[in-house]
Scaffold this active site. Sequence first.
Site, PDB file in Angstrom:
ATOM      1  N   ARG A 111       0.811  -1.221   0.000  1.00  0.00           N
ATOM      2  CA  ARG A 111       0.000   0.000   0.000  1.00  0.00           C
ATOM      3  C   ARG A 111       0.846   1.275   0.000  1.00  0.00           C
ATOM      4  O   ARG A 111       0.342   2.367  -0.230  1.00  0.00           O
ATOM      5  CB  ARG A 111      -0.950  -0.009   1.218  1.00  0.00           C
ATOM      6  CG  ARG A 111      -2.060  -1.041   1.095  1.00  0.00           C
ATOM      7  CD  ARG A 111      -2.777  -1.305   2.412  1.00  0.00           C
ATOM      8  NE  ARG A 111      -2.060  -2.254   3.263  1.00  0.00           N
ATOM      9  CZ  ARG A 111      -2.501  -2.724   4.437  1.00  0.00           C
ATOM     10  NH1 ARG A 111      -3.673  -2.315   4.898  1.00  0.00           N
ATOM     11  NH2 ARG A 111      -1.784  -3.580   5.144  1.00  0.00           N
ATOM     12  N   ASN A 135      39.331  39.175   9.894  1.00  0.00           N
ATOM     13  CA  ASN A 135      38.150  39.717   9.211  1.00  0.00           C
ATOM     14  C   ASN A 135      38.261  39.441   7.716  1.00  0.00           C
ATOM     15  O   ASN A 135      39.266  39.777   7.088  1.00  0.00           O
ATOM     16  CB  ASN A 135      38.030  41.224   9.446  1.00  0.00           C
ATOM     17  CG  ASN A 135      36.682  41.723   8.942  1.00  0.00           C
ATOM     18  OD1 ASN A 135      35.677  41.645   9.626  1.00  0.00           O
ATOM     19  ND2 ASN A 135      36.673  42.202   7.700  1.00  0.00           N
ATOM     20  N   GLY A 155      -7.819  -4.852  12.564  1.00  0.00           N
ATOM     21  CA  GLY A 155      -8.579  -5.986  13.080  1.00  0.00           C
ATOM     22  C   GLY A 155      -9.507  -5.498  14.192  1.00  0.00           C
ATOM     23  O   GLY A 155      -9.141  -4.639  14.982  1.00  0.00           O
TER      24      GLY A 155
HETATM   25  C1  UD1 Z   1      -2.204  -6.182  11.419  1.00  0.00           C
HETATM   26  C2  UD1 Z   1      -3.185  -7.045  12.227  1.00  0.00           C
HETATM   27  C3  UD1 Z   1      -4.420  -6.182  12.525  1.00  0.00           C
HETATM   28  C4  UD1 Z   1      -3.995  -4.941  13.285  1.00  0.00           C
HETATM   29  C5  UD1 Z   1      -2.927  -4.169  12.527  1.00  0.00           C
HETATM   30  C6  UD1 Z   1      -2.361  -3.072  13.415  1.00  0.00           C
HETATM   31  C7  UD1 Z   1      -2.923  -9.376  11.487  1.00  0.00           C
HETATM   32  C8  UD1 Z   1      -3.493 -10.482  10.685  1.00  0.00           C
HETATM   33  N1  UD1 Z   1      -3.569  -8.203  11.461  1.00  0.00           N
HETATM   34  O1  UD1 Z   1      -2.853  -5.870  10.201  1.00  0.00           O
HETATM   35  O2  UD1 Z   1      -5.332  -6.934  13.312  1.00  0.00           O
HETATM   36  O3  UD1 Z   1      -5.116  -4.123  13.518  1.00  0.00           O
HETATM   37  O4  UD1 Z   1      -1.829  -5.026  12.174  1.00  0.00           O
HETATM   38  O5  UD1 Z   1      -1.478  -2.233  12.746  1.00  0.00           O
HETATM   39  O6  UD1 Z   1      -1.932  -9.585  12.167  1.00  0.00           O
HETATM   40  N2  UD1 Z   1       4.560  -9.049   8.335  1.00  0.00           N
HETATM   41  C9  UD1 Z   1       5.563  -9.981   8.251  1.00  0.00           C
HETATM   42  N3  UD1 Z   1       5.343 -11.119   7.539  1.00  0.00           N
HETATM   43  C10 UD1 Z   1       4.152 -11.392   6.918  1.00  0.00           C
HETATM   44  C11 UD1 Z   1       3.126 -10.420   7.033  1.00  0.00           C
HETATM   45  C12 UD1 Z   1       3.357  -9.258   7.742  1.00  0.00           C
HETATM   46  O7  UD1 Z   1       6.648  -9.804   8.810  1.00  0.00           O
HETATM   47  O8  UD1 Z   1       4.040 -12.466   6.315  1.00  0.00           O
HETATM   48  C13 UD1 Z   1       4.820  -7.812   9.108  1.00  0.00           C
HETATM   49  C14 UD1 Z   1       4.744  -6.557   8.256  1.00  0.00           C
HETATM   50  O9  UD1 Z   1       6.029  -6.205   7.782  1.00  0.00           O
HETATM   51  C15 UD1 Z   1       4.215  -5.525   9.250  1.00  0.00           C
HETATM   52  C16 UD1 Z   1       3.441  -6.347  10.263  1.00  0.00           C
HETATM   53  O10 UD1 Z   1       3.817  -7.688  10.090  1.00  0.00           O
HETATM   54  O11 UD1 Z   1       5.263  -4.851   9.910  1.00  0.00           O
HETATM   55  C17 UD1 Z   1       1.920  -6.230  10.095  1.00  0.00           C
HETATM   56  O12 UD1 Z   1       1.557  -6.605   8.787  1.00  0.00           O
HETATM   57  P1  UD1 Z   1       0.509  -5.786   7.927  1.00  0.00           P
HETATM   58  O13 UD1 Z   1       0.355  -6.459   6.632  1.00  0.00           O
HETATM   59  O14 UD1 Z   1       0.823  -4.346   7.964  1.00  0.00           O
HETATM   60  O15 UD1 Z   1      -0.816  -6.088   8.814  1.00  0.00           O
HETATM   61  P2  UD1 Z   1      -2.125  -5.211   8.899  1.00  0.00           P
HETATM   62  O16 UD1 Z   1      -2.970  -5.487   7.731  1.00  0.00           O
HETATM   63  O17 UD1 Z   1      -1.779  -3.807   9.183  1.00  0.00           O
HETATM   64 CA    CA Z   2       0.082  -2.647   9.350  1.00  0.00          CA
END
Ligand code: UD1
Ligand code: CA
Length: 451
Positions: free
Chosen positions: A15, A375, A138
């Site tokens: 995003r 200066n 979430g």
């Molecule tokens: C996540 C939570 C959501 C919460 C939100 C808060 C889950 C399923 N959802 O959603 O409930 O409200 O954070 O900000 O956990 N990442 C990895 N490996 C992966 C996927 C993600 O390391 O396979 C890391 C990403 O780099 C990131 C973090 O996990 O730093 C969260 O992932 P992101 O995809 O941003 O989750 P959200 O959709 O924001």
């Molecule tokens: Ca996030």
Amino acid sequence: MNAAALILAAGAGTRMKSSKPKVAHEIMGKPLVRWVVDAAHGAGLSKLVAVVGHGREQVEPLLKDVSVVVQEEQLGTAHAVNVAREALLGECDSLVVLTGDSPLVTSETIAKLVSLREERAAGVVVLTMQAEDPTGYGRIVRDAEGQVAAIVEQKDCTPEQALITECNSGFYCFDTKLLFDALTEVSTDNAQGEYYLTDVLAIARAKGREVLGLLAADKDECLGVNSRRQLAQATKSLQRRINGKHMDAGVTFWDPDTCWIGPDVEIAPDVEILPQTIIVGSSKIGSGTVVGPCSRLTDTVVGADCVIDETVAIEAIIDDEVECGPRAYLRPQTHMCKGSKAGTHVEIKKSTIGEGSKVPHLSYIGDCTMGSGVNIGAGSITCNYDGVKKWPTVIEDDVFVGSDTMMVAPVKLGRHCLVAAGSVVTKDASPESLILARARQVEKEGWNEGK
Ligand code: UD1
Ligand code: CA
């Protein structure tokens, strides 16, 4: 406390629409993931592990002070935690999980999650927030007794669940053993086909363990950065937090909304910061100094009682009672000694300007060692570059350089000599001498009469 932290930083951050991994994006010069790591360090945990994956060659160098595990394929937050199983299972009773894209988390909140879990021997404590706009987060689903029953991701919400405004911050403290047990039960049976860490909460409940939701006092702390808009929002929020701390410690801001102070900057009491000023990196400002308006200081140390007006300074050292600007540019390895001045449209690079010496107007001083009481007349320049090499200029104490003088380096002006305006100095000048190095004036009387 026997607690460790795991920071999830393997996601792509689609995003953000960027070629750079999301957690490497910066707020006031500091990558998102570093804000999270520093907060975790501040909470006094025994061990820190980070999960990297997408763009890891850009992320790993930011994580030199933590252990790193690699998630080759990003299959969801539960999968990310699971790749750290060996690094953490059996290493700690409590495990704090943080998302690397939430730069506002504080050490105090992390410590609170741990102490609450330990006190209650809970399976999980999750930090929750009341969001004005819950889109993307979430939702926290509570049962009839008000206990946290589950977290449902936005894309899996029923229309009723979508109306819930209490959201998951993405910060938790787990019973480590329970967490890794529960992870074996997490499936990809959801709208995104991912392994959700959030499923662990319902699994913990099913195992008869307590799941606590701690409502964040400051919802800003839970802001997750998924888009450029949220990056700007997080930046604004951190700006307010940092400037607020400086004001509490005795720093005056005319308009804090227009000033940006990096997280590691130190500012003494009774400093005044004027509008449109940016101070970042390892900069330090001494008491009684006025910075701004419109100044930008990076990794620059400023002493007490200085005036730094409309100045850009990078890796410079500025001693007490120095005056800079308006419109001065101090480049790396500039040292302005006590009471010296770099005035209007003056650029200084890799030079020492001695005590009380003045470079007031329209000059370039590079690779120069200048003594005290010097200066430099308006428009004077050290010609330090011959097209191949840089050469030094030495200007001893009490030298007076007339306006529009070119000092062709390497060259040395001896103590208390006087250089006439408009000179091109190509040879060393002896102490106490007068140097005239300009064309003589020719006069043709009446030459313009009747034309
Ligand atoms: C996540 C939570 C959501 C919460 C939100 C808060 C889950 C399923 N959802 O959603 O409930 O409200 O954070 O900000 O956990 N990442 C990895 N490996 C992966 C996927 C993600 O390391 O396979 C890391 C990403 O780099 C990131 C973090 O996990 O730093 C969260 O992932 P992101 O995809 O941003 O989750 P959200 O959709 O924001
Ligand atoms: Ca996030």
